[in-house]
Scaffold this active site. Structure first.
Site, PDB file in Angstrom:
ATOM      1  N   SER A 123       0.869  -1.185   0.000  1.00  0.00           N
ATOM      2  CA  SER A 123       0.000   0.000   0.000  1.00  0.00           C
ATOM      3  C   SER A 123       0.898   1.224   0.000  1.00  0.00           C
ATOM      4  CB  SER A 123      -0.910  -0.018   1.222  1.00  0.00           C
ATOM      5  OG  SER A 123      -0.159  -0.295   2.398  1.00  0.00           O
TER       6      SER A 123
ATOM      7  N   HIS B  23     -25.693  19.617  21.964  1.00  0.00           N
ATOM      8  CA  HIS B  23     -25.023  19.191  23.191  1.00  0.00           C
ATOM      9  C   HIS B  23     -25.733  17.965  23.748  1.00  0.00           C
ATOM     10  CE1 HIS B  23     -23.000  19.426  27.052  1.00  0.00           C
ATOM     11  NE2 HIS B  23     -24.187  19.225  27.609  1.00  0.00           N
TER      12      HIS B  23
HETATM   13  P1  NAI Z   1      -0.727   6.704   0.524  1.00  0.00           P
HETATM   14  O1  NAI Z   1      -0.146   7.650  -0.428  1.00  0.00           O
HETATM   15  O2  NAI Z   1      -1.798   7.141   1.462  1.00  0.00           O
HETATM   16  O3  NAI Z   1       0.443   6.077   1.437  1.00  0.00           O
HETATM   17  C1  NAI Z   1       1.550   5.413   0.905  1.00  0.00           C
HETATM   18  C2  NAI Z   1       2.637   5.365   1.963  1.00  0.00           C
HETATM   19  O4  NAI Z   1       3.643   4.478   1.497  1.00  0.00           O
HETATM   20  C3  NAI Z   1       3.307   6.707   2.195  1.00  0.00           C
HETATM   21  O5  NAI Z   1       3.356   6.944   3.582  1.00  0.00           O
HETATM   22  C4  NAI Z   1       4.706   6.518   1.602  1.00  0.00           C
HETATM   23  O6  NAI Z   1       5.698   7.238   2.293  1.00  0.00           O
HETATM   24  C5  NAI Z   1       4.914   5.024   1.779  1.00  0.00           C
HETATM   25  N1  NAI Z   1       5.865   4.429   0.838  1.00  0.00           N
HETATM   26  C6  NAI Z   1       6.005   4.672  -0.489  1.00  0.00           C
HETATM   27  N2  NAI Z   1       6.956   3.872  -1.020  1.00  0.00           N
HETATM   28  C7  NAI Z   1       7.407   3.093  -0.011  1.00  0.00           C
HETATM   29  C8  NAI Z   1       8.368   2.041   0.081  1.00  0.00           C
HETATM   30  N3  NAI Z   1       9.057   1.653  -0.985  1.00  0.00           N
HETATM   31  N4  NAI Z   1       8.583   1.466   1.296  1.00  0.00           N
HETATM   32  C9  NAI Z   1       7.874   1.868   2.384  1.00  0.00           C
HETATM   33  N5  NAI Z   1       6.951   2.836   2.358  1.00  0.00           N
HETATM   34  C10 NAI Z   1       6.713   3.443   1.185  1.00  0.00           C
HETATM   35  O7  NAI Z   1      -1.198   5.465  -0.368  1.00  0.00           O
HETATM   36  P2  NAI Z   1      -2.179   4.257  -0.039  1.00  0.00           P
HETATM   37  O8  NAI Z   1      -2.252   4.021   1.423  1.00  0.00           O
HETATM   38  O9  NAI Z   1      -1.713   3.158  -0.914  1.00  0.00           O
HETATM   39  O10 NAI Z   1      -3.580   4.797  -0.495  1.00  0.00           O
HETATM   40  C11 NAI Z   1      -3.767   5.097  -1.865  1.00  0.00           C
HETATM   41  C12 NAI Z   1      -4.834   6.106  -2.123  1.00  0.00           C
HETATM   42  O11 NAI Z   1      -6.105   5.659  -1.762  1.00  0.00           O
HETATM   43  C13 NAI Z   1      -4.569   7.403  -1.423  1.00  0.00           C
HETATM   44  O12 NAI Z   1      -4.610   8.404  -2.393  1.00  0.00           O
HETATM   45  C14 NAI Z   1      -5.691   7.534  -0.467  1.00  0.00           C
HETATM   46  O13 NAI Z   1      -6.099   8.875  -0.364  1.00  0.00           O
HETATM   47  C15 NAI Z   1      -6.780   6.653  -1.045  1.00  0.00           C
HETATM   48  N6  NAI Z   1      -7.545   6.050   0.044  1.00  0.00           N
HETATM   49  C16 NAI Z   1      -8.355   6.820   0.804  1.00  0.00           C
HETATM   50  C17 NAI Z   1      -9.026   6.286   1.875  1.00  0.00           C
HETATM   51  C18 NAI Z   1      -9.872   7.145   2.717  1.00  0.00           C
HETATM   52  O14 NAI Z   1     -10.236   8.226   2.305  1.00  0.00           O
HETATM   53  N7  NAI Z   1     -10.210   6.734   3.932  1.00  0.00           N
HETATM   54  C19 NAI Z   1      -8.904   4.875   2.234  1.00  0.00           C
HETATM   55  C20 NAI Z   1      -7.983   4.191   1.410  1.00  0.00           C
HETATM   56  C21 NAI Z   1      -7.348   4.760   0.352  1.00  0.00           C
END
Ligand code: NAI
Length: 453
Positions: free
Chosen positions: A264, A439
């Protein structure tokens, strides 16, 4: 011949299709998988279904402090996954029904843009070709799987999973390693931690939850550390084996064993194979370049949702799709990205909108940042033994407008839209003073905080 062809039936596409038909446009929606896109089928909705079951289970396990005793609470992961399937099915068929009632024509095929001719844009879907006077591209995004040695092989073998595959896994891994401590990583770490997996999160940055306010991300990390999630921060994954993940930490090579790995580490726009080059649509690192009105560089071609790589959230996608349709219908509209709420559905929840203490510093804004404990709220104390939630409010010192609100704690996901209204409408502190909040609620802390700032 259609007035509008929409490629992609996720939140941007299906919502835009309905609005387009209501606006009098003969509209064709082409979707290669299932209506609802990632959000409904393998993102927002399925994860929230899983997390809700985990929340009930957590309540049962920790109920004694509230004077309630459950004997032998158990969670049946297979049943949870089956219920998730039912919820998704209900919602997908709901959208199918909405499209039918609205009069949107839906074709379930892979779409490829072929050319622009005198009549419009020609799109091939299956073995048929369709022509639309205008084109709206809402093809979404897919999980990024970077070329880390062994990772692609691990995904192919099923040892490593993206957000798509992990949601259908019916077994509970004993050792789950999550690569990436962003939104998906944390929500899934939360679920599997609740249901009994040993979870380790490997994150490249020195903090979790990416752009979240640093004080809030620290509180979130502390909460999950207490629940047993191990965070390996500032670590670089060097390779993925058949039963382990190798990484480098402070110059040292390390290995962690796993039964399952979740990848992820972000998402990338699904622009490959769309035929964008056939009509000259401009992209930047795979994302379609759009203006605030949703226009691309090609007149008559619009794009909305994750494909533009801007915000990558379902709720942004809805609005971007609407902006495109309004502009197509001649009603001038533009997208404002300043007040888009973001939520992480962990337990406690994290929700934020607007500037953070980090962004105001970077932009050199004359801002005041204050943080208030949610323990100012009677309801919060009644419902959260030992809760350490906060709300952080950021105001413009000169105009006293509300620039940002960030929370960690119960109901944050439901409270944040009120804060988004304050930010979107550039409300001043004194405007909110005149508003009556219900409240006892947790949101009252925002009002209370605004009296002190
Ligand atoms: P993300 O961009 O939120 O997080 C990815 C994380 O992986 C970052 O902290 C980054 O520093 C880390 N990373 C990158 N390369 C790495 C590596 N080689 N080794 C270790 N860490 C590394 O991406 P994520 O969690 O995959 O989510 C994707 C998308 O889906 C996002 O744009 C998010 O906004 C959306 N999403 C939104 C949700 C919500 O609104 N609740 C729920 C799930 C996803």
């Amino acid at each position: 011949m259609y007035d509008l062809i929409i490629i992609g039936g996720g939140p941007a596409g299906y919502n835009a299709a309905e609005k387009a038909v209501h606006g009098g446009l003969k509209t064709l929606l082409i979707e290669k998988r299932a209506l609802g896109g990632v959000c409904l089928n393998e993102g927002c909705i399925p994860t929230k279904t899983l997390l809700y079951s985990a929340k009930i289970y957590d309540y049962a396990k920790h109920s004694e402090a509230y004077g309630v005793k459950f004997a032998g609470a158990e969670i049946d992961h297979e049943k949870v996954v089956a219920r998730k399937g039912k919820v998704v099915k209900t919602l997908v068929s709901g959208i199918e029904g909405t499209m039918k009632r609205a009069g949107v024509e839906v074709v379930k095929e892979n779409a490829e843009i072929k050319e622009k001719n005198a009549e419009g844009f020609v799109v091939k879907a299956g073995d048929k070709e369709y022509t639309g006077k205008q084109l709206l591209i809402c093809a979404g995004s897919e999980a990024a799987v970077p070329p880390i040695p062994g990772l692609r092989e691990a995904v192919a073998s099923g040892f490593a999973k993206t957000n798509r595959e992990i949601l259908d896994m019916t077994t509970v891994p004993k050792e789950l390693v999550v690569i990436g401590g962003g939104v998906i990583g944390l929500e899934m770490a939360s679920y599997f931690n609740s249901i009994g997996s040993n979870v380790k999160v490997i994150e490249m940055l020195d903090h979790i939850a990416g752009p979240t306010d640093s004080e809030i991300s620290a509180i979130l990390q502390k909460n999950y550390k207490k629940k047993g999630v191990e965070f390996i921060l500032s670590a670089k994954v060097t390779s993925v084996g058949t039963d382990c993940v190798n990484y480098e930490l402070a110059g040292e090579a390390k290995t962690v064993k796993a039964d399952c790995v979740l990848v992820s580490i972000g998402r990338r726009p699904s622009s490959a194979g769309l035929g964008l080059e056939n009509i000259g649509v401009l992209t930047e690192r795979g994302a379609i370049v759009t203006g605030e009105d949703g226009k691309t560089n090609v007149p008559g071609v619009w794009a909305a949702g994750d494909i533009n790589g801007k915000s990558m959230l379902a709720h942004t996608a809805y609005r971007e799709g609407e902006v495109c349709i309004n502009n197509i219908l001649g009603k001038k509209d533009r997208m404002n990205y300043n007040a888009i709420p973001a939520v992480i559905y962990t337990n406690p929840e994290v929700a934020s909108v607007g500037e953070t203490s980090e962004t105001v510093k970077a932009k050199g804004l004359d801002a005041k940042v204050e943080s208030y404990t949610l323990r100012y709220s009677g309801r919060y104390i009644a419902e959260n033994e030992g809760g350490d939630g906060i709300v952080k409010i950021i105001i413009d010192k000169n105009h006293r407008t509300i620039l940002g609100v960030h929370m960690i704690g119960t109901y944050a996901s439901e409270i944040i839209y009120g804060a988004a209204m304050m930010v979107e409408n550039e409300m001043r502190v004194e405007d909110v003073h005149k508003m009556v909040f219900p409240h006892p609620t947790v949101c009252e802390v925002i009002r209370e905080g605004l009296f002190q700032i």
